[in-house]
Design a protein around this motif. Structure first.
Motif, PDB file in Angstrom:
ATOM      1  N   VAL A  65       0.849  -1.202   0.000  1.00  0.00           N
ATOM      2  CA  VAL A  65       0.000   0.000   0.000  1.00  0.00           C
ATOM      3  C   VAL A  65       0.880   1.246   0.000  1.00  0.00           C
ATOM      4  CG1 VAL A  65      -1.653   1.328   1.386  1.00  0.00           C
ATOM      5  CG2 VAL A  65      -1.912  -1.133   1.177  1.00  0.00           C
ATOM      6  N   ASN A  66       0.487   2.215  -0.794  1.00  0.00           N
ATOM      7  CA  ASN A  66       1.113   3.533  -0.784  1.00  0.00           C
ATOM      8  C   ASN A  66      -0.015   4.529  -1.002  1.00  0.00           C
ATOM      9  OD1 ASN A  66       2.663   5.811  -0.990  1.00  0.00           O
ATOM     10  ND2 ASN A  66       3.848   5.125  -2.751  1.00  0.00           N
ATOM     11  N   LEU A  67      -0.538   5.091   0.091  1.00  0.00           N
ATOM     12  CA  LEU A  67      -1.690   5.975  -0.036  1.00  0.00           C
ATOM     13  C   LEU A  67      -1.462   7.278   0.701  1.00  0.00           C
ATOM     14  CD1 LEU A  67      -3.800   6.245   2.620  1.00  0.00           C
ATOM     15  CD2 LEU A  67      -4.055   3.846   2.137  1.00  0.00           C
ATOM     16  N   THR A  68      -2.236   8.274   0.310  1.00  0.00           N
ATOM     17  CA  THR A  68      -2.205   9.580   0.971  1.00  0.00           C
ATOM     18  C   THR A  68      -3.599   9.869   1.484  1.00  0.00           C
ATOM     19  OG1 THR A  68      -0.495  10.325  -0.547  1.00  0.00           O
ATOM     20  CG2 THR A  68      -1.676  12.021   0.643  1.00  0.00           C
ATOM     21  N   ALA A  69      -3.669  10.436   2.686  1.00  0.00           N
ATOM     22  CA  ALA A  69      -4.958  10.751   3.302  1.00  0.00           C
ATOM     23  C   ALA A  69      -4.860  12.089   4.029  1.00  0.00           C
ATOM     24  CB  ALA A  69      -5.357   9.653   4.281  1.00  0.00           C
ATOM     25  N   PRO A  70      -5.942  12.874   4.003  1.00  0.00           N
ATOM     26  CA  PRO A  70      -5.948  14.136   4.757  1.00  0.00           C
ATOM     27  C   PRO A  70      -6.150  13.861   6.245  1.00  0.00           C
ATOM     28  CG  PRO A  70      -8.069  13.799   3.693  1.00  0.00           C
ATOM     29  CD  PRO A  70      -7.179  12.671   3.253  1.00  0.00           C
ATOM     30  N   ALA A  71      -5.552  14.701   7.067  1.00  0.00           N
ATOM     31  CA  ALA A  71      -5.676  14.529   8.512  1.00  0.00           C
ATOM     32  C   ALA A  71      -5.519  15.868   9.212  1.00  0.00           C
ATOM     33  CB  ALA A  71      -4.616  13.545   9.018  1.00  0.00           C
ATOM     34  N   THR A  72      -5.770  15.818  10.495  1.00  0.00           N
ATOM     35  CA  THR A  72      -5.528  16.945  11.390  1.00  0.00           C
ATOM     36  C   THR A  72      -4.519  16.473  12.411  1.00  0.00           C
ATOM     37  OG1 THR A  72      -7.773  17.780  11.123  1.00  0.00           O
ATOM     38  CG2 THR A  72      -6.599  18.470  13.091  1.00  0.00           C
ATOM     39  N   ILE A  73      -3.569  17.335  12.748  1.00  0.00           N
ATOM     40  CA  ILE A  73      -2.591  17.000  13.792  1.00  0.00           C
ATOM     41  C   ILE A  73      -3.031  17.654  15.085  1.00  0.00           C
ATOM     42  CG2 ILE A  73      -0.519  18.293  14.405  1.00  0.00           C
ATOM     43  CD1 ILE A  73       1.082  16.560  12.779  1.00  0.00           C
ATOM     44  N   VAL A  74      -3.033  16.877  16.144  1.00  0.00           N
ATOM     45  CA  VAL A  74      -3.398  17.375  17.464  1.00  0.00           C
ATOM     46  C   VAL A  74      -2.241  17.050  18.401  1.00  0.00           C
ATOM     47  CG1 VAL A  74      -5.045  17.137  19.355  1.00  0.00           C
ATOM     48  CG2 VAL A  74      -5.835  16.946  17.003  1.00  0.00           C
ATOM     49  N   THR A  75      -1.941  17.963  19.291  1.00  0.00           N
ATOM     50  CA  THR A  75      -0.913  17.707  20.284  1.00  0.00           C
ATOM     51  C   THR A  75      -1.601  17.372  21.604  1.00  0.00           C
ATOM     52  OG1 THR A  75       0.580  19.240  19.197  1.00  0.00           O
ATOM     53  CG2 THR A  75       1.102  18.646  21.468  1.00  0.00           C
ATOM     54  N   SER A  76      -1.358  16.158  22.079  1.00  0.00           N
ATOM     55  CA  SER A  76      -1.939  15.696  23.331  1.00  0.00           C
ATOM     56  C   SER A  76      -1.202  16.323  24.512  1.00  0.00           C
ATOM     57  CB  SER A  76      -1.819  14.170  23.392  1.00  0.00           C
ATOM     58  OG  SER A  76      -2.279  13.671  24.606  1.00  0.00           O
ATOM     59  N   GLN A  97      -2.035   7.226  17.327  1.00  0.00           N
ATOM     60  CA  GLN A  97      -1.215   7.797  18.399  1.00  0.00           C
ATOM     61  C   GLN A  97       0.133   7.086  18.356  1.00  0.00           C
ATOM     62  OE1 GLN A  97      -3.457   6.971  21.945  1.00  0.00           O
ATOM     63  NE2 GLN A  97      -5.234   8.109  21.231  1.00  0.00           N
ATOM     64  N   PHE A  98       1.196   7.833  18.612  1.00  0.00           N
ATOM     65  CA  PHE A  98       2.541   7.282  18.518  1.00  0.00           C
ATOM     66  C   PHE A  98       3.187   7.234  19.900  1.00  0.00           C
ATOM     67  CE2 PHE A  98       1.470   9.363  14.543  1.00  0.00           C
ATOM     68  CZ  PHE A  98       1.654   8.324  13.642  1.00  0.00           C
ATOM     69  N   GLY A  99       3.640   6.052  20.290  1.00  0.00           N
ATOM     70  CA  GLY A  99       4.270   5.868  21.593  1.00  0.00           C
ATOM     71  C   GLY A  99       5.447   6.809  21.797  1.00  0.00           C
ATOM     72  N   GLY A 100       5.486   7.459  22.942  1.00  0.00           N
ATOM     73  CA  GLY A 100       6.565   8.376  23.264  1.00  0.00           C
ATOM     74  C   GLY A 100       6.413   9.761  22.668  1.00  0.00           C
ATOM     75  N   LYS A 101       5.298  10.003  21.949  1.00  0.00           N
ATOM     76  CA  LYS A 101       5.077  11.308  21.318  1.00  0.00           C
ATOM     77  C   LYS A 101       3.737  11.877  21.770  1.00  0.00           C
ATOM     78  CE  LYS A 101       7.611  10.153  17.104  1.00  0.00           C
ATOM     79  NZ  LYS A 101       7.544  10.131  15.635  1.00  0.00           N
ATOM     80  N   LYS A 102       3.632  13.181  21.700  1.00  0.00           N
ATOM     81  CA  LYS A 102       2.368  13.858  21.985  1.00  0.00           C
ATOM     82  C   LYS A 102       1.540  14.039  20.713  1.00  0.00           C
ATOM     83  CE  LYS A 102       3.895  16.499  26.003  1.00  0.00           C
ATOM     84  NZ  LYS A 102       3.974  17.853  26.595  1.00  0.00           N
ATOM     85  N   THR A 103       2.109  13.683  19.576  1.00  0.00           N
ATOM     86  CA  THR A 103       1.458  13.857  18.283  1.00  0.00           C
ATOM     87  C   THR A 103       0.353  12.831  18.073  1.00  0.00           C
ATOM     88  OG1 THR A 103       3.534  14.668  17.365  1.00  0.00           O
ATOM     89  CG2 THR A 103       1.864  13.945  15.799  1.00  0.00           C
ATOM     90  N   VAL A 104      -0.815  13.307  17.675  1.00  0.00           N
ATOM     91  CA  VAL A 104      -1.949  12.436  17.337  1.00  0.00           C
ATOM     92  C   VAL A 104      -2.435  12.850  15.955  1.00  0.00           C
ATOM     93  CG1 VAL A 104      -4.290  11.740  17.962  1.00  0.00           C
ATOM     94  CG2 VAL A 104      -2.619  12.236  19.759  1.00  0.00           C
ATOM     95  N   LEU A 105      -2.569  11.880  15.052  1.00  0.00           N
ATOM     96  CA  LEU A 105      -3.135  12.140  13.728  1.00  0.00           C
ATOM     97  C   LEU A 105      -4.596  11.744  13.746  1.00  0.00           C
ATOM     98  CD1 LEU A 105      -0.360  10.726  11.368  1.00  0.00           C
ATOM     99  CD2 LEU A 105      -0.871  13.121  11.838  1.00  0.00           C
ATOM    100  N   LYS A 106      -5.469  12.687  13.439  1.00  0.00           N
ATOM    101  CA  LYS A 106      -6.904  12.406  13.340  1.00  0.00           C
ATOM    102  C   LYS A 106      -7.277  12.504  11.870  1.00  0.00           C
ATOM    103  CE  LYS A 106      -8.108  13.783  17.951  1.00  0.00           C
ATOM    104  NZ  LYS A 106      -9.257  13.293  18.658  1.00  0.00           N
ATOM    105  N   PHE A 107      -7.728  11.387  11.321  1.00  0.00           N
ATOM    106  CA  PHE A 107      -8.029  11.339   9.892  1.00  0.00           C
ATOM    107  C   PHE A 107      -9.393  11.947   9.590  1.00  0.00           C
ATOM    108  CE2 PHE A 107      -4.715   8.205  10.380  1.00  0.00           C
ATOM    109  CZ  PHE A 107      -3.873   8.577   9.348  1.00  0.00           C
ATOM    110  N   ILE A 108      -9.426  12.632   8.474  1.00  0.00           N
ATOM    111  CA  ILE A 108     -10.653  13.282   8.006  1.00  0.00           C
ATOM    112  C   ILE A 108     -11.364  12.278   7.104  1.00  0.00           C
ATOM    113  CG2 ILE A 108     -11.549  15.207   6.677  1.00  0.00           C
ATOM    114  CD1 ILE A 108      -8.877  16.675   7.499  1.00  0.00           C
TER     115      ILE A 108
END
Length: 116
Positions: A65-76, A97-108
């Motif tokens: 798979v090689n796909l692109t998707a729109p998202a919103t970045i949220v900082t937890s 959600q990524f372990g060790g990071k505050k970054t969360v990708l929320k897909f549209i």
């Protein structure tokens, strides 16, 4: 005085570089999921993104798979303790959600057309 100014500028540039460099992660699916209309098999995927706020483009690669998707970045408020993929009841991937990071990708969710 110039040395202090140069040190401040260098610190600022390095902090921007560190923030800008945090644009990738891994996503593991225990069971199949759907993202931007594409069915993903269980397995591991590389996730990269560009943009910020509500204007983020995410690239997901792996398992053919090689796909692109729109998202919103949220900082937890807190760093995630581990990687996590949140799916809707129909298997659509809503958030990563990524372990060790505050970054969360929320897909549209892709827009659906209403029958005429």
């Amino acid at each position: 005085m110039k040395i202090i100014a140069y040190a401040l500028i260098l610190t600022f540039v390095l902090s921007l570089a560190a923030f800008a460099g945090d644009t990738n992660g891994n996503m593991s699916l225990i069971s199949a999921g759907k993202l931007n209309g594409t069915q993903l098999k269980s397995g591991s995927y590389k996730v990269n993104w560009t943009g910020e706020g509500n204007n983020v483009q995410v690239t997901v690669k792996g398992n053919g798979v090689n796909l692109t998707a729109p998202a919103t970045i949220v900082t937890s408020e807190k760093k995630a303790t581990h990687d996590a993929v949140i799916k809707a009841a129909d298997g659509t991937i809503q958030e990563v959600q990524f372990g060790g990071k505050k970054t969360v990708l929320k897909f549209i969710a892709p827009e659906t057309s209403v029958g005429k």
